[in-house]
Design an enzyme around this catalytic site. Structure first.
Site, PDB file in Angstrom:
ATOM      1  N   GLU A 117       1.454  -4.264  11.335  1.00 14.89           N
ATOM      2  CA  GLU A 117       0.854  -2.943  11.194  1.00 14.89           C
ATOM      3  C   GLU A 117       1.587  -1.955  12.104  1.00 14.89           C
ATOM      4  O   GLU A 117       1.730  -2.192  13.291  1.00 14.89           O
ATOM      5  CB  GLU A 117      -0.619  -2.983  11.619  1.00 14.89           C
ATOM      6  CG  GLU A 117      -1.497  -3.918  10.792  1.00 14.89           C
ATOM      7  CD  GLU A 117      -1.958  -3.301   9.488  1.00 14.89           C
ATOM      8  OE1 GLU A 117      -1.545  -2.151   9.193  1.00 14.89           O
ATOM      9  OE2 GLU A 117      -2.718  -3.967   8.760  1.00 14.89           O
ATOM     10  N   HIS A 175       2.980  -3.255   6.949  1.00 21.46           N
ATOM     11  CA  HIS A 175       1.942  -2.270   6.590  1.00 21.46           C
ATOM     12  C   HIS A 175       1.945  -1.104   7.571  1.00 21.46           C
ATOM     13  O   HIS A 175       2.631  -1.126   8.575  1.00 21.46           O
ATOM     14  CB  HIS A 175       0.556  -2.924   6.648  1.00 21.46           C
ATOM     15  CG  HIS A 175       0.234  -3.783   5.476  1.00 21.46           C
ATOM     16  ND1 HIS A 175      -0.683  -3.433   4.524  1.00 21.46           N
ATOM     17  CD2 HIS A 175       0.730  -4.978   5.100  1.00 21.46           C
ATOM     18  CE1 HIS A 175      -0.747  -4.385   3.612  1.00 21.46           C
ATOM     19  NE2 HIS A 175       0.097  -5.346   3.932  1.00 21.46           N
ATOM     20  N   HIS A 192       0.857  -1.184   0.000  1.00 19.84           N
ATOM     21  CA  HIS A 192       0.000   0.000   0.000  1.00 19.84           C
ATOM     22  C   HIS A 192       0.894   1.236   0.000  1.00 19.84           C
ATOM     23  O   HIS A 192       1.563   1.527   0.991  1.00 19.84           O
ATOM     24  CB  HIS A 192      -0.914  -0.009   1.230  1.00 19.84           C
ATOM     25  CG  HIS A 192      -1.924  -1.107   1.186  1.00 19.84           C
ATOM     26  ND1 HIS A 192      -2.307  -1.812   2.295  1.00 19.84           N
ATOM     27  CD2 HIS A 192      -2.607  -1.634   0.141  1.00 19.84           C
ATOM     28  CE1 HIS A 192      -3.205  -2.719   1.943  1.00 19.84           C
ATOM     29  NE2 HIS A 192      -3.402  -2.635   0.636  1.00 19.84           N
ATOM     30  N   GLU A 215       1.422   3.834   2.816  1.00 18.12           N
ATOM     31  CA  GLU A 215       1.909   3.392   4.119  1.00 18.12           C
ATOM     32  C   GLU A 215       3.440   3.486   4.170  1.00 18.12           C
ATOM     33  O   GLU A 215       4.150   2.489   4.292  1.00 18.12           O
ATOM     34  CB  GLU A 215       1.397   1.977   4.403  1.00 18.12           C
ATOM     35  CG  GLU A 215      -0.122   1.969   4.558  1.00 18.12           C
ATOM     36  CD  GLU A 215      -0.756   0.589   4.493  1.00 18.12           C
ATOM     37  OE1 GLU A 215      -2.008   0.525   4.502  1.00 18.12           O
ATOM     38  OE2 GLU A 215      -0.031  -0.421   4.427  1.00 18.12           O
TER      39      GLU A 215
HETATM   40 ZN   LIG Z   1      -1.846  -1.698   4.352  1.00 20.84          ZN
END
Ligand SMILES: [Zn+2]
Length: 1159
Positions: A992, A907, A810, A813
């Site tokens: 994350e 992420h 992504h 990010e």
């Molecule tokens: Zn992500």
């Protein structure tokens, strides 16, 4: 208590009446003691039904109704009814609506009983259907008789009537009826009267009650239109201005602001189309139009056809979440499938050169790199840099890095922003001097071309963005000795490489693991959709983390309402609105046009840049519009742009007006980041957290069906922030988060490769594949060189288990890239732990899975407009090449029996705090979904929990409590779930990292900077080593080394952990935020469910009546004598000094205090 309520006798005799009064008295006393639990018990035993039945009897069988029983009964009904969620239905079932209504009507002239009826009416109307029925039967007309015209007589009755009216207006058909009868205008006039006459703010509840009525009426479109037509915006806006200085009036201001926001006429975004300015022709016959994903389920649903439904949905969200869990055991079980022909896997053999390593190759290599090795001995890789020592200290405001307690200086506020140049430069400067040779290599890279296949026309077109144009400053900076120097023409491009060279001579080498030469060389090769020709200064120059980390921003009281009111002012007082477009990606001519004076200049056409349009709203205020992801019409979140020609000490307000997420960490203390070129050239090249008065709220822009390409009625949100720039006429860059471009990554890999010790570190950089946009996606292999050339050592080399890491699928990010940077730097470092770790594993790393997205400033998708982390089940080799081949390589490893021990995809998480892992567990998923789990049938290795548990101990930013191991249906095509299921990797994770801060541990309350993110990446490596030691057989030698190293390490982390003893608190929720409920205009969340409000109203009325009767001088409107009146007032107070209930002589439930007081 069971069965008690079936025996309300019918009051045929006075004796029966006494019995009833006694029962009511007991009930009242019982229910007023303690908490609401008693009332809920009474409700569960049929209490509401019994009370309603008693009311029917009392109201119909006696004529005129006997107030001595009726009033306590009504009070009980109000108190019980408001807590009974089915009360409205029960009223309908008992056919009591008409009775209550006619009782109200009959008492119009008798204010005390009328007030009681109104309370019950209000409670009945909390059910929308019952409310609608009451409305049809004329309840609103009745209430309007009570509240109009404006009068301060009988305010308690007026208050009760307004409360009932507000409740009725929650029904949309009632709202329509009210509008059609002209009540909206009357409510506005009434509100103005109360506002004007309530000078000493004694009737705030009445003013707020009227606003609540307006708020519900304007839930329907007709209401909003009529409100606008009745000058509602002006009236409320003006009235709010008078209230702002008084904190008591916050409830009034808050409700008025909500109405203003809701009624602000909807507008389309000021762009031709919401589709991205960039489009990319897809190969084959792939869809060029993006699918119209429904994002966040946030659609407009107003208009006349709105469903009138009960708002009985408090558990809905959690139910929805559980519903998303995968409960099909067969789907949860690992299965070895292949999404492509098996013979295709052969191509990935070449991506595992380590498995076919032979000696000649090795020997050749070490000779070849010998010279390089010599000059890399002085590399910046001391262990202390990677594994931060326990001497980091927590300071209430700021934390200094690498500083011991005794070294703690004065408060590092503004003055530390201007750390003298030498104090932080010295060390690194030397380092660069020592590696002059490396600089030569880099310079060569700058001059010649780095890329293999390069468009010759493009290479020399690349240029650094112009420097600040302020002549005096420029002269001081670059020609301090030549007084008479002519204007350096600073506004133009740095076309001569001499100027660039001067710049670099003067300031190069200040940033660790960054080289402007390498960066520029790499950036020349990048293929972007719009053909970037400019280098953004921060990416070129590099970022050096500041020596402190910044606490989260404290939210100022009322910041959001102030911003919203300022927005509304554009409508009410349009005189100072400029409305001039000053930057427009869709209309390039607007950028070359001579800029208006006193106006900021914007620019975003560089790698990772994202700004579509800038509109000057007022002198120091700009609306900004972000570009959608390429080939898409959504995913606006990431921004990164340049701004120049600012004034000093002026707060500029910026509004990013097309955000899409429902809420944001910007509401919880997060700041954006800023980079000042002047600061950088003065020796402080850094992104810092910046901005104040930050908040995030729903705005009046929406996206209609045509503009949205089929997306109907989508709402937008505003991120607003103010910034005072550090210098005048500076060039500054603002971004959502610390940028990390593709070229940054590529040049970083170049430097790492140069810097490693080739005797120890095995490093291969290959190309996994070319992206859609034609950029190479690098694949790295890192492990330790074999100990020796003997067979055993080579065997050990080849048999090391794999760890597979990926990041940045992504593009928005960027935090994921900083974590990956930390991982990579640690892996090639000379830290003894890294050395040991390399001997334990072979690392396969794809540091950027979505280069095209990163380059073109996307937030979520690739050039195909697809979220690549939803393509892992069946990636398309043309449309999703990086996923297709990453998966192919994993298939290959599985096919040779070498599936990785750990897979982790890095992420960033924009809604949560901390760093945490998502993993996969069958059992936890089934348990959470409430399924019966036969543990005999389903066995599961709980090894997936080991790594997060270790990280919780060793990594200060990591929080185990934030982790989750549930497998959601909506995530079935993510890397984590597919690698777990199809490759059978037990430890398959998504990591994350927050954009904001931590809620626990060492970094609690501090916004994470790049240093903390990088540290997370290196701690992840440490976690892997400990995992290896815990779960795999190791050689004695490794164990001994590890024991030596990790004992030390554990001691350090233990100490760090002990310092923050609250680290194990469980709390996933956000801290309370003053305006938390108000970032949205959703009317169903307004905190009115607070029962204490009506309770208090009843209580206040009681004590008022008691007070009145005690000094009988004041005439009341009551029809009954004061003594009789007092009999009506069964105490709702706990009995003082007595645990026995007031039966016997006080059978009529007189308040004990009355008895002793003289009458
Ligand atoms: Zn992500």
């Amino acid at each position: 208590m069971n069965g008690q309520y079936h025996v309300f006798p019918s009051p045929q005799s006075s004796c029966d009446k006494d019995v009833i009064l006694n029962i009511l008295s007991v009930l009242t006393d019982l229910l007023s003691l303690g908490t609401g639990r008693r009332i809920h018990y009474v409700i569960s035993k049929g209490g509401s039904e019994a009370l309603l039945q008693a009311l029917l009897t009392a109201a119909t069988r006696t004529e005129p109704p006997d107030h001595s029983t009726l009033l306590p009964l009504l009070r009980l009904l109000a108190r019980v009814g408001q807590r009974d969620r089915k009360f409205g239905l029960k009223v309908q079932k008992a056919e009591a609506t008409d009775i209550i209504l006619s009782l109200t009507r009959k008492n119009l002239g008798h204010h005390l009983p009328l007030t009681h009826c109104l309370w019950v009416l209000r409670v009945c109307a909390s059910n929308v259907t019952t409310g609608t029925m009451l409305g049809i039967n004329g309840a609103m007309e009745l209430l309007f008789k009570v509240i109009t015209p404006y009068s301060k007589r009988h305010v308690r009755t007026v208050r009760a009537a307004i409360g009932a009216l507000a409740a009725l207006l929650k029904s949309k058909s009632n709202s329509r009826r009210a509008v059609n009868r002209g009540y909206l205008g009357e409510l506005l006039r009434l509100y103005q009267d109360w506002h004007r006459n309530d000078v000493s703010n004694n009737y705030i509840y009445i003013r707020r009650g009227l606003l609540l009525c307006l708020k519900y009426i304007t839930n329907i479109q007709l209401g909003r239109e009529t409100f606008l037509g009745s000058q509602g915006m002006e009236i409320l806006f003006t009235s709010v201005q008078d209230c702002l200085s008084c904190k008591n009036l916050d409830p009034v201001i808050a409700t008025a602001t909500q109405i203003l926001r809701k009624c602000y006429p909807k507008e389309n975004l000021p762009v031709m189309t919401v589709r991205s300015s960039y489009s990319f022709p897809l190969p084959g016959n792939a869809k060029a139009e993006p699918s119209c994903e429904e994002s966040e389920g946030d659609h407009e649903s107003d208009g006349e056809e709105e469903a009138e439904k009960d708002l009985d949905n408090e558990d809905e969200q959690s139910k929805e979440e559980d519903y998303d869990l995968e409960t099909d055991v067969n789907k949860l079980k690992s299965r070895a499938v292949l999404d492509r022909p098996e013979e295709e896997l052969g191509q990935y053999e070449s991506m595992c050169p380590e498995l076919s390593l032979n000696f000649q190759e090795l020997e050749l290599e070490s000779k070849e790199e010998k010279s390089l090795e010599d000059r890399t001995e002085s590399l910046p890789s001391t262990p202390s840099h990677f594994i931060p020592s326990a001497t980091s200290v927590k300071h209430p405001n700021c934390r200094w890095r690498n500083q011991s307690v005794t070294e703690m200086g004065p408060d590092p506020g503004e003055q530390d922003f201007k750390v003298p140049l030498q104090s932080w430069r010295k060390k690194e400067e030397c380092r660069w001097d020592q590696s002059n040779e490396k600089r030569d290599i880099a310079e060569a890279a700058w001059d010649t071309n780095f890329c293999e296949e390069e468009d010759p026309a493009r290479s020399f077109l690349f240029a650094l963005r112009p420097l600040p144009k302020d002549g005096a400053w420029y002269k001081k900076m670059f020609c301090p000795h030549c007084e008479a120097s002519t204007s350096p023409c600073p506004g133009g491009r740095l076309e001569s490489s001499d100027t660039a060279r001067n710049l670099l001579e003067k300031h190069q080498g200040v940033v660790l693991f960054h080289s402007p030469y390498f960066y520029a060389a790499r950036a020349q090769c990048v293929k972007s959709i719009s053909g970037y020709r400019d280098l953004a200064f921060p990416d070129f120059w590099g970022h050096q983390p500041p020596p402190y980390s910044k606490p989260t921003l404290e939210r100022k009281h009322g910041v959001q309402r102030d911003k919203v009111l300022d927005d509304v002012r554009r409508l009410i007082q349009p005189d100072d609105v400029i409305g001039r477009t000053v930057y427009d990606l869709d209309e390039p001519s607007s950028c070359s046009r001579p800029a208006a004076p006193d106006c900021l200049k914007f620019f975003s056409k560089f790698e990772s840049g994202n700004l579509r349009k800038a509109i000057q709203v007022r002198e120091f205020e700009y609306d900004l519009i972000m570009n959608a992801d390429v080939n898409s019409n959504q995913h606006h979140q990431w921004f990164y742009f340049e701004v120049r020609d600012m004034k000093l000490a002026v707060p500029y307000r910026f509004n990013v007006i097309n955000c899409e997420k429902f809420n944001s960490q910007f509401n919880y203390g997060m700041q954006l980041v800023m980079y000042s070129v002047k600061e950088a050239l003065q020796g402080r090249p850094r992104w810092i957290r910046a901005g104040h008065d930050i908040c995030y709220y729903k705005n009046h822009y929406h996206c209609n069906a045509t503009a949205g390409g089929g997306m109907r009625g989508k709402f937008y949100y505003t991120l607003t922030f103010s910034i005072k720039f550090p210098h005048k006429d500076d060039v500054c860059y603002l971004a959502y988060h610390y940028p990390y471009t593709y070229s940054t990554m590529m040049s970083h890999l170049d430097i790492l490769e140069q810097n490693r010790n080739p005797k120890k570190v095995y490093w291969r950089q290959q190309t996994l594949c070319q992206t859609l946009g034609g950029n190479p996606c690098p694949l790295l292999t890192v492990t330790a060189m074999p100990e020796s050339k003997n067979r055993d050592d080579l065997q050990q080399f080849c048999n090391r288990p794999y760890v597979f890491l990926t990041a940045r699928v992504h593009p928005g990010e960027s935090n994921a890239s900083w974590v990956m940077k930390g991982t990579l730097e640690f892996l090639v470092s000379s830290d003894p732990i890294a050395d040991l770790l390399r001997k334990c594993f072979i690392f396969k790393i794809v540091p950027m899975l979505n280069p095209d997205g990163v380059i073109n400033g996307n937030h979520r998708c690739s050039l195909s407009g697809d979220d690549l982390n939803r393509q892992w089940l069946t990636p398309d080799f043309q449309l999703h090449p990086t996923i297709y081949h990453a998966k192919g390589l994993l298939y290959y490893l599985r096919s040779i029996g070498r599936a990785p021990l750990v897979f982790c995809d890095y992420h960033g998480h924009s809604q949560k705090k901390n760093v945490f892992l998502y993993g996969c567990s069958i059992k936890e998923t089934l348990w959470q979904a409430g399924c019966m789990v036969d543990t005999a049938v389903i066995t599961e290795d709980v090894g997936y929990r080991t790594l997060p548990k270790i990280l919780d101990k060793v990594a200060p930013a990591f929080v185990m409590n934030s982790c989750s191991f549930l497998v959601e249906k909506s995530r079935e095509s993510t890397a984590r779930v597919v690698v777990w299921k199809e490759m059978g990797v037990l430890r398959s994770y998504t990591m994350e990292s927050t954009y904001c801060s931590c809620s626990h541990g060492l970094y609690k309350g501090l916004q994470l900077g790049t240093q903390e993110l990088e540290e997370m990446g290196s701690k992840f490596c440490l976690g892997l080593l400990i995992l290896h030691l815990k779960s795999l057989p190791c050689s004695k030698e490794v164990m001994a080394q590890a024991a030596l190293l990790l004992d030390l390490e554990e001691e350090i982390t233990d100490r760090a952990q002990r310092r923050c003893s609250n680290s194990s608190l469980e709390s996933d929720d956000e801290p309370p935020c003053a305006e938390e409920i108000d970032y949205n205009t959703d009317s169903s969340v307004d905190g009115e469910e607070d029962f204490s409000e009506l309770d208090q109203e009843i209580q206040e009325c009681l004590s008022w009546v008691e007070g009145k009767t005690e000094d009988e001088g004041v005439t009341t409107e009551q029809t009954c004598s004061s003594r009789a009146l007092r009999r009506l007032y069964i105490s709702s107070q706990p009995v003082p000094n007595s645990t026995t209930l007031p039966l016997g002589s006080t059978a009529l439930g007189l308040y004990n205090g009355f008895e002793s007081s003289p009458v």
